[in-house]
Design a protein around this motif. Structure first.
Motif, mmCIF file in Angstrom:
data_model
loop_
_atom_site.group_PDB
_atom_site.id
_atom_site.type_symbol
_atom_site.label_atom_id
_atom_site.label_comp_id
_atom_site.label_asym_id
_atom_site.label_seq_id
_atom_site.Cartn_x
_atom_site.Cartn_y
_atom_site.Cartn_z
ATOM 1 N N GLY A 35 0.774 -1.135 -0.020
ATOM 2 C CA GLY A 35 -0.006 -0.018 -0.029
ATOM 3 C C GLY A 35 1.024 1.287 -0.044
ATOM 4 O O GLY A 35 1.927 1.154 -0.649
ATOM 5 N N THR A 36 0.205 2.436 0.606
ATOM 6 C CA THR A 36 1.148 3.585 0.637
ATOM 7 C C THR A 36 0.899 4.028 2.089
ATOM 8 O O THR A 36 1.645 5.525 2.474
ATOM 9 C CB THR A 36 0.249 4.582 -0.178
ATOM 10 N N SER A 37 0.803 3.412 3.074
ATOM 11 C CA SER A 37 0.649 3.740 4.653
ATOM 12 C C SER A 37 2.071 3.704 5.130
ATOM 13 O O SER A 37 2.223 4.458 6.148
ATOM 14 C CB SER A 37 -0.477 3.064 5.273
ATOM 15 N N THR A 74 -6.533 0.591 13.127
ATOM 16 C CA THR A 74 -6.346 0.283 11.945
ATOM 17 C C THR A 74 -7.122 0.815 10.814
ATOM 18 O O THR A 74 -8.613 1.212 11.119
ATOM 19 C CB THR A 74 -6.552 -1.375 11.902
ATOM 20 N N THR A 75 -6.755 1.174 9.738
ATOM 21 C CA THR A 75 -7.430 1.913 8.693
ATOM 22 C C THR A 75 -7.524 0.832 7.344
ATOM 23 O O THR A 75 -6.781 -0.175 7.362
ATOM 24 C CB THR A 75 -6.974 3.128 8.307
ATOM 25 N N GLU A 77 -7.214 0.976 3.340
ATOM 26 C CA GLU A 77 -6.865 1.408 1.900
ATOM 27 C C GLU A 77 -7.542 0.963 0.673
ATOM 28 O O GLU A 77 -6.638 -0.125 0.185
ATOM 29 C CB GLU A 77 -5.279 1.621 1.728
ATOM 30 N N THR A 93 -11.198 -4.324 10.914
ATOM 31 C CA THR A 93 -10.326 -3.334 11.348
ATOM 32 C C THR A 93 -10.139 -3.386 12.866
ATOM 33 O O THR A 93 -9.110 -3.515 13.588
ATOM 34 C CB THR A 93 -10.183 -1.927 10.884
ATOM 35 N N HIS A 122 0.749 1.239 14.018
ATOM 36 C CA HIS A 122 -0.566 1.459 13.058
ATOM 37 C C HIS A 122 -0.495 0.646 11.603
ATOM 38 O O HIS A 122 0.406 0.264 11.222
ATOM 39 C CB HIS A 122 -0.457 2.956 12.206
ATOM 40 N N THR A 124 -2.630 -1.038 8.381
ATOM 41 C CA THR A 124 -3.799 -0.819 7.333
ATOM 42 C C THR A 124 -3.974 -2.150 6.515
ATOM 43 O O THR A 124 -3.265 -2.909 6.309
ATOM 44 C CB THR A 124 -2.933 0.218 6.435
ATOM 45 N N THR A 126 -4.782 -3.603 3.491
ATOM 46 C CA THR A 126 -4.523 -3.142 1.772
ATOM 47 C C THR A 126 -5.505 -3.721 0.817
ATOM 48 O O THR A 126 -5.477 -3.473 -0.232
ATOM 49 C CB THR A 126 -3.109 -3.293 1.362
ATOM 50 N N GLU A 166 -0.751 -4.361 6.113
ATOM 51 C CA GLU A 166 0.753 -3.813 6.405
ATOM 52 C C GLU A 166 0.649 -2.932 7.737
ATOM 53 O O GLU A 166 -0.494 -2.640 8.137
ATOM 54 C CB GLU A 166 1.387 -3.007 5.122
#
Length: 280
Positions: A35-37, A74-75, A77, A93, A122, A124, A126, A166
């Motif tokens: 991902g991009t986190s 947790t988020t 994405e 999450t 943190h 995420t 993905t 991730e």
């Protein structure tokens, strides 16, 4: 026309099923989904186990010197391109956070959201490979029927879901001290079918939380070490008892016996998991 399977025919039926299952993939293949986190993806080594794919890095001295940790919720994405129900994603999450908190409390003091900590975690989500609900329902009915007849029957290996996630840990100065990219698919033997599009991803969330937290507790690759988990503490927590650290109560109690029954019956996660505590 109604067909009835006689007891004398059961061994042949089980053998036929075994042959069919042998010709099908036994688990879902879920590629690592970067991902991009994360603050950095550099220096990550390939790792993982027989079912899990992973890349990771960990600054052992810094992680092992830490005593307190804070978990940022947790988020998600772009998992599934917005095709999943928001309530299901919230349960997923939160299940990741609950598993992280349970694992990290084995060595760290987990503190609340407004408290300072040596490390901040943190995670995420993905990617979510959706579980085919129709196949899961058929598999559940078949498995329950076989259980009544005392004929062990694995899950139908079609429409299996999976999870890619991730996570990273940063120190007080904001520098990354550990990171992991992780993916795993459901399998026909150990992942119970749930009639929910996020059923398999939800079931696998605890495995991700356990792997990542074990890396921090040990300060090394969790797939190359044995765990010295405080077994009784984790058994109590899994059955809904109060966690060791008060901060973990924010993620709500584990579904416990009700959750185990729900899993056997193939019920969606929301049937037994009430999610985060209201005060969170």
């Amino acid at each position: 026309m109604t067909f009835r399977l006689r007891l004398s025919e059961m061994p042949a039926q089980a053998a036929a099923c075994a042959v069919v299952f042998a010709l099908l993939p036994s688990c879902a293949s879920v590629p690592l989904q970067q991902g991009t986190s994360l603050g950095s993806y550099a220096g990550m080594a390939v790792s993982g186990g027989s079912l899990t794919k992973a890349k990771l890095r960990v600054n052992s001295p810094a992680v092992l010197a830490a005593q307190t940790v804070r978990i940022v919720p947790t988020t998600v994405e772009n998992a599934g391109g917005g095709s999943f129900d928001a309530k299901d994603l919230a349960l997923l999450t939160n299940a990741v956070d609950r598993a992280l908190c349970m694992g990290l409390s084995d060595r760290f003091n987990v503190v609340g959201q407004n408290q300072p900590a040596d490390l901040v975690v943190h995670a995420t989500v993905t990617d979510i490979v959706a579980t085919n609900r129709a196949v899961a329902a058929t598999s559940t009915v078949a498995t329950l029927g076989a259980s009544v007849a005392f004929v062990p029957l694995p899950r139908i290996p079609i429409g299996l879901g999976g999870l890619s996630a991730e996570a990273e840990v940063v120190g007080q100065d904001g520098s990354q001290q550990a990171a992991m990219i992780w993916s795993r698919g459901a399998n026909m033997l150990t992942t119970k079918a749930r009639i929910s599009s996020v059923g398999d991803a939800y079931s696998l969330s605890s495995a991700f939380g356990a792997d990542f937290s074990r890396m921090l507790v040990k300060g090394q690759d969790p797939f190359k070490t044995t765990s010295s988990v405080r077994l009784m503490q984790k058994i109590r927590a899994s059955f809904g008892s109060d966690p060791k650290d008060a901060a973990c109560r924010a993620f709500g109690p584990a579904p416990g016996i009700k959750g185990a029954v729900a899993g056997q019956l193939g019920l969606p996660p929301g049937w037994s998991d009430k999610g985060a505590a209201a005060s969170r």
